[in-house]
Design a protein around this motif. Structure first.
Motif, PDB file in Angstrom:
ATOM      1  N   ASN A  31       0.840  -1.187   0.000  1.00  0.00           N
ATOM      2  CA  ASN A  31       0.000   0.000   0.000  1.00  0.00           C
ATOM      3  C   ASN A  31       0.882   1.246   0.000  1.00  0.00           C
ATOM      4  O   ASN A  31       1.566   1.515  -0.965  1.00  0.00           O
ATOM      5  N   GLY A  32       0.921   2.006   1.089  1.00  0.00           N
ATOM      6  CA  GLY A  32       1.722   3.213   1.108  1.00  0.00           C
ATOM      7  C   GLY A  32       3.211   2.921   1.124  1.00  0.00           C
ATOM      8  O   GLY A  32       3.669   1.933   1.691  1.00  0.00           O
ATOM      9  N   MET A  33       3.958   3.795   0.458  1.00  0.00           N
ATOM     10  CA  MET A  33       5.423   3.750   0.502  1.00  0.00           C
ATOM     11  C   MET A  33       5.896   5.159   0.834  1.00  0.00           C
ATOM     12  O   MET A  33       5.316   6.153   0.363  1.00  0.00           O
ATOM     13  N   GLU A  34       6.917   5.245   1.662  1.00  0.00           N
ATOM     14  CA  GLU A  34       7.368   6.544   2.147  1.00  0.00           C
ATOM     15  C   GLU A  34       8.888   6.645   2.163  1.00  0.00           C
ATOM     16  O   GLU A  34       9.584   5.636   2.210  1.00  0.00           O
ATOM     17  N   TRP A  35       9.341   7.866   2.133  1.00  0.00           N
ATOM     18  CA  TRP A  35      10.740   8.181   2.404  1.00  0.00           C
ATOM     19  C   TRP A  35      10.789   9.062   3.650  1.00  0.00           C
ATOM     20  O   TRP A  35      10.024  10.023   3.775  1.00  0.00           O
ATOM     21  N   TYR A  36      11.697   8.718   4.553  1.00  0.00           N
ATOM     22  CA  TYR A  36      11.969   9.494   5.755  1.00  0.00           C
ATOM     23  C   TYR A  36      13.434   9.907   5.727  1.00  0.00           C
ATOM     24  O   TYR A  36      14.237   9.351   4.982  1.00  0.00           O
ATOM     25  N   ARG A  37      13.776  10.835   6.586  1.00  0.00           N
ATOM     26  CA  ARG A  37      15.182  11.178   6.743  1.00  0.00           C
ATOM     27  C   ARG A  37      15.453  11.539   8.195  1.00  0.00           C
ATOM     28  O   ARG A  37      14.559  11.941   8.936  1.00  0.00           O
ATOM     29  N   GLN A  38      16.708  11.385   8.562  1.00  0.00           N
ATOM     30  CA  GLN A  38      17.080  11.588   9.956  1.00  0.00           C
ATOM     31  C   GLN A  38      18.483  12.143  10.043  1.00  0.00           C
ATOM     32  O   GLN A  38      19.420  11.579   9.459  1.00  0.00           O
ATOM     33  N   GLU A  45      12.073  12.175  10.255  1.00  0.00           N
ATOM     34  CA  GLU A  45      10.978  12.974   9.731  1.00  0.00           C
ATOM     35  C   GLU A  45      10.520  12.439   8.376  1.00  0.00           C
ATOM     36  O   GLU A  45      11.333  11.952   7.580  1.00  0.00           O
ATOM     37  N   LEU A  46       9.216  12.543   8.134  1.00  0.00           N
ATOM     38  CA  LEU A  46       8.651  12.108   6.868  1.00  0.00           C
ATOM     39  C   LEU A  46       8.983  13.123   5.782  1.00  0.00           C
ATOM     40  O   LEU A  46       8.746  14.325   5.946  1.00  0.00           O
ATOM     41  N   VAL A  47       9.517  12.627   4.685  1.00  0.00           N
ATOM     42  CA  VAL A  47       9.872  13.480   3.552  1.00  0.00           C
ATOM     43  C   VAL A  47       8.769  13.466   2.499  1.00  0.00           C
ATOM     44  O   VAL A  47       8.326  14.510   2.027  1.00  0.00           O
ATOM     45  N   ALA A  48       8.343  12.279   2.125  1.00  0.00           N
ATOM     46  CA  ALA A  48       7.346  12.146   1.067  1.00  0.00           C
ATOM     47  C   ALA A  48       6.678  10.782   1.179  1.00  0.00           C
ATOM     48  O   ALA A  48       7.280   9.830   1.672  1.00  0.00           O
ATOM     49  N   ILE A  50       3.637   8.071  -0.938  1.00  0.00           N
ATOM     50  CA  ILE A  50       2.890   7.793  -2.153  1.00  0.00           C
ATOM     51  C   ILE A  50       2.003   6.586  -1.923  1.00  0.00           C
ATOM     52  O   ILE A  50       2.439   5.589  -1.340  1.00  0.00           O
ATOM     53  N   THR A  51       0.748   6.684  -2.358  1.00  0.00           N
ATOM     54  CA  THR A  51      -0.179   5.578  -2.206  1.00  0.00           C
ATOM     55  C   THR A  51      -0.040   4.620  -3.390  1.00  0.00           C
ATOM     56  O   THR A  51       0.675   4.895  -4.362  1.00  0.00           O
ATOM     57  N   LYS A  52      -0.786   3.532  -3.302  1.00  0.00           N
ATOM     58  CA  LYS A  52      -0.717   2.527  -4.361  1.00  0.00           C
ATOM     59  C   LYS A  52      -1.198   3.103  -5.695  1.00  0.00           C
ATOM     60  O   LYS A  52      -0.711   2.717  -6.755  1.00  0.00           O
ATOM     61  N   ASP A  53      -2.145   4.057  -5.621  1.00  0.00           N
ATOM     62  CA  ASP A  53      -2.639   4.664  -6.856  1.00  0.00           C
ATOM     63  C   ASP A  53      -1.943   5.975  -7.171  1.00  0.00           C
ATOM     64  O   ASP A  53      -2.457   6.803  -7.910  1.00  0.00           O
ATOM     65  N   HIS A  54      -0.752   6.168  -6.573  1.00  0.00           N
ATOM     66  CA  HIS A  54       0.185   7.237  -6.933  1.00  0.00           C
ATOM     67  C   HIS A  54      -0.205   8.617  -6.437  1.00  0.00           C
ATOM     68  O   HIS A  54       0.302   9.613  -6.945  1.00  0.00           O
ATOM     69  N   SER A  55      -1.060   8.724  -5.438  1.00  0.00           N
ATOM     70  CA  SER A  55      -1.284  10.000  -4.780  1.00  0.00           C
ATOM     71  C   SER A  55      -0.085  10.299  -3.893  1.00  0.00           C
ATOM     72  O   SER A  55       0.410   9.408  -3.197  1.00  0.00           O
ATOM     73  N   THR A  56       0.368  11.554  -3.910  1.00  0.00           N
ATOM     74  CA  THR A  56       1.601  11.902  -3.207  1.00  0.00           C
ATOM     75  C   THR A  56       1.393  13.023  -2.196  1.00  0.00           C
ATOM     76  O   THR A  56       0.471  13.834  -2.318  1.00  0.00           O
ATOM     77  N   ASN A  57       2.287  13.037  -1.210  1.00  0.00           N
ATOM     78  CA  ASN A  57       2.360  14.126  -0.239  1.00  0.00           C
ATOM     79  C   ASN A  57       3.814  14.393   0.082  1.00  0.00           C
ATOM     80  O   ASN A  57       4.642  13.469   0.059  1.00  0.00           O
ATOM     81  N   TYR A  58       4.115  15.655   0.395  1.00  0.00           N
ATOM     82  CA  TYR A  58       5.493  16.064   0.644  1.00  0.00           C
ATOM     83  C   TYR A  58       5.581  16.936   1.884  1.00  0.00           C
ATOM     84  O   TYR A  58       4.657  17.698   2.204  1.00  0.00           O
ATOM     85  N   ALA A  59       6.725  16.851   2.550  1.00  0.00           N
ATOM     86  CA  ALA A  59       7.028  17.808   3.600  1.00  0.00           C
ATOM     87  C   ALA A  59       7.219  19.176   2.953  1.00  0.00           C
ATOM     88  O   ALA A  59       7.707  19.285   1.828  1.00  0.00           O
ATOM     89  N   ASP A  60       6.830  20.222   3.682  1.00  0.00           N
ATOM     90  CA  ASP A  60       6.950  21.576   3.136  1.00  0.00           C
ATOM     91  C   ASP A  60       8.381  21.896   2.717  1.00  0.00           C
ATOM     92  O   ASP A  60       8.610  22.614   1.747  1.00  0.00           O
ATOM     93  N   SER A  61       9.342  21.351   3.441  1.00  0.00           N
ATOM     94  CA  SER A  61      10.747  21.675   3.189  1.00  0.00           C
ATOM     95  C   SER A  61      11.260  21.143   1.856  1.00  0.00           C
ATOM     96  O   SER A  61      12.306  21.590   1.386  1.00  0.00           O
TER      97      SER A  61
END
Length: 122
Positions: A31-38, A45-48, A50-61
């Motif tokens: 299902n969801g896949m994410e990138w974090y960084r530390q 912290e969550l960077v970005a 993406i859902t299985k159907d390619h909806s995306t979200n991003y950190a403001d930075s």
């Protein structure tokens, strides 16, 4: 279930890198896949995402500079990073929410990659 991340490295400010993270194992669905960084000594912290159907979200930075994408056939998530800044220097981790179907039902879980270092020099 394993996630193998790659693509980190050293780059000058203003440069670009693409991170990749491939899932393997007896996965029925991701299902969801994410990138974090530390950063060292800081919270992850969550960077970005993406859902299985390619909806995306991003950190403001990172909005407007980073692009997350995925290939469901290859069970791989990517993070294209442009206009990199020294403040982007972190260890980057990928994560995936998976489901494994079994005769008795299903197992859901989250897998993490091993982390890949991104260093941006000024």
């Amino acid at each position: 279930v394993q996630l193998q991340a790659s693509g980190g490295g050293l780059v000058q400010a203003g440069g670009s890198l693409t991170l990749s993270c491939q899932a393997s194992g007896s996965i029925s669905s991701i299902n969801g896949m994410e990138w974090y960084r530390q950063a060292s000594g800081k919270q992850r912290e969550l960077v970005a995402s993406i859902t299985k159907d390619h909806s995306t979200n991003y950190a403001d930075s990172v909005k407007g500079r980073f692009t997350i994408s995925r290939d469901n056939v290859k069970s791989t998530v990517y993070l294209r990073m442009n206009s990199l800044e020294p403040e982007d220097t972190r260890v980057y981790y990928c994560a995936a929410d998976y489901i494994i179907y079994q005769d008795s039902g299903y197992t859901a879980g989250r897998a993490w990659g091993q982390g890949t270092q991104v260093t941006v020099s000024s």
